[in-house]
Design a protein around this motif. Structure first.
Motif, PDB file in Angstrom:
ATOM      1  N   ARG A  18      94.681  18.034   5.997  1.00  0.00           N
ATOM      2  CA  ARG A  18      95.044  16.942   6.911  1.00  0.00           C
ATOM      3  C   ARG A  18      96.563  16.854   7.067  1.00  0.00           C
ATOM      4  NH1 ARG A  18      91.703  12.751   8.315  1.00  0.00           N
ATOM      5  NH2 ARG A  18      90.184  13.284   6.724  1.00  0.00           N
ATOM      6  N   GLN A  22      99.000  17.689  10.358  1.00  0.00           N
ATOM      7  CA  GLN A  22      99.976  16.713  10.885  1.00  0.00           C
ATOM      8  C   GLN A  22     101.343  17.373  11.028  1.00  0.00           C
ATOM      9  OE1 GLN A  22     100.203  13.368   8.229  1.00  0.00           O
ATOM     10  NE2 GLN A  22      98.302  12.499   9.013  1.00  0.00           N
ATOM     11  N   GLN A  23     101.745  18.090   9.963  1.00  0.00           N
ATOM     12  CA  GLN A  23     103.089  18.699   9.981  1.00  0.00           C
ATOM     13  C   GLN A  23     103.202  19.784  11.051  1.00  0.00           C
ATOM     14  OE1 GLN A  23     104.502  19.859   6.115  1.00  0.00           O
ATOM     15  NE2 GLN A  23     104.076  17.854   5.224  1.00  0.00           N
ATOM     16  N   ASP A  69      90.189  10.094  13.768  1.00  0.00           N
ATOM     17  CA  ASP A  69      89.885  10.534  12.400  1.00  0.00           C
ATOM     18  C   ASP A  69      88.438  10.258  12.011  1.00  0.00           C
ATOM     19  OD1 ASP A  69      91.934  11.892  11.381  1.00  0.00           O
ATOM     20  OD2 ASP A  69      92.754  10.276  10.128  1.00  0.00           O
TER      21      ASP A  69
END
Ligand code: DC
Length: 220
Positions: A18, A22-23, A69
């Motif tokens: 996760r 995101q990164q 999500d």
């Protein structure tokens, strides 16, 4: 770009996947949530989780959808319900059903066709996305994994002992590793990372470094 992160329960792969997604600014796919959602549908039906035909019928009839999500089963948000001990207990049995795997692998590949993705599970690098650009297998000792799972469960109010959590993890590992179809194992070309003594941040950094190095190599 597809990044696959496979590994056993409690290895930290969900959190790592996760954060990494995101990164990297790409989508995240939790394939365990899909198997859990089908297991929940089996629980809600009158089918026994070991009745191959009945479970296949449930798998063919359910509609799964990710929204932000959350995972929706037949238009209902079941994100919390799929994490109960009852669902966890039968999820690896349901996941060994060939029709369940066929339906979910098809959906996962369709999601993969829609663009870049970090996807986590047991067979993402070995079976679902054999051509993925980056493949990782994240693991840890059974003691470390049981301690992590136990901490999470206690925080949610569970009174299960560490020993019970460890026994349940071993049972699930054994079913996931020894099933005939798509057993849990690192893809031949996966980078294997033991997270027993690493923090989540350290694992994410290691994965990112590997991806950055790999991307530079391909660019030159
Ligand atoms: O990762 P998890 O604990 O949420 O997974 C739930 C179950 O689903 C687990 O027993 C293994 C199974 N699973 C699988 O067989 N293949 C996947 N790609 C993901 C999960």
């Amino acid at each position: 770009m597809i990044v696959t992160i496979d590994g056993p329960a409690g290895s930290g792969k969900s959190t790592v996947a996760r954060l990494l997604a995101q990164q990297l600014g790409v989508r995240f796919l939790d394939t365990g949530a899909m198997y859990r959602a089908v297991a929940l549908a089996v629980l809600k039906s009158d089918a026994s989780e070991t009745d191959e035909q009945a479970v296949a019928t449930v798998a063919r009839s359910v509609e799964l959808r990710f929204q932000d999500d959350a995972i929706h089963l037949n238009s209902q948000d079941v994100s919390a319900e799929i994490r109960t001990p009852e669902v966890t207990a039968i999820s690896s049995v349901v996941a060994s059903n060939p029709t369940v795997r066929e339906c979910l692998v098809h959906q996962q590949r369709c999601i993969g066709e829609q663009g870049s993705l970090v996807t986590e599970g047991r067979d993402q690098g070995s079976i679902v996305f054999p051509g993925a650009k980056f493949k990782f297998f994240v693991t840890a000792s059974v003691d470390a994994r049981a301690r992590r799972r136990h901490r999470e469960l206690v925080a949610k109010g569970s009174s299960l002992t560490l020993e019970t959590v460890k026994t349940q993890l071993r049972q699930r590992d054994s079913r996931d590793e020894n099933r005939e179809l798509a057993p849990m194992k690192p893809a031949a070309d996966a980078v294997v990372i033991d997270t027993s003594d690493l923090s989540i941040g350290q694992v994410v950094d290691e994965l990112r470094r590997t991806i950055e190095r790999g991307s530079e190599t391909t660019a030159t």
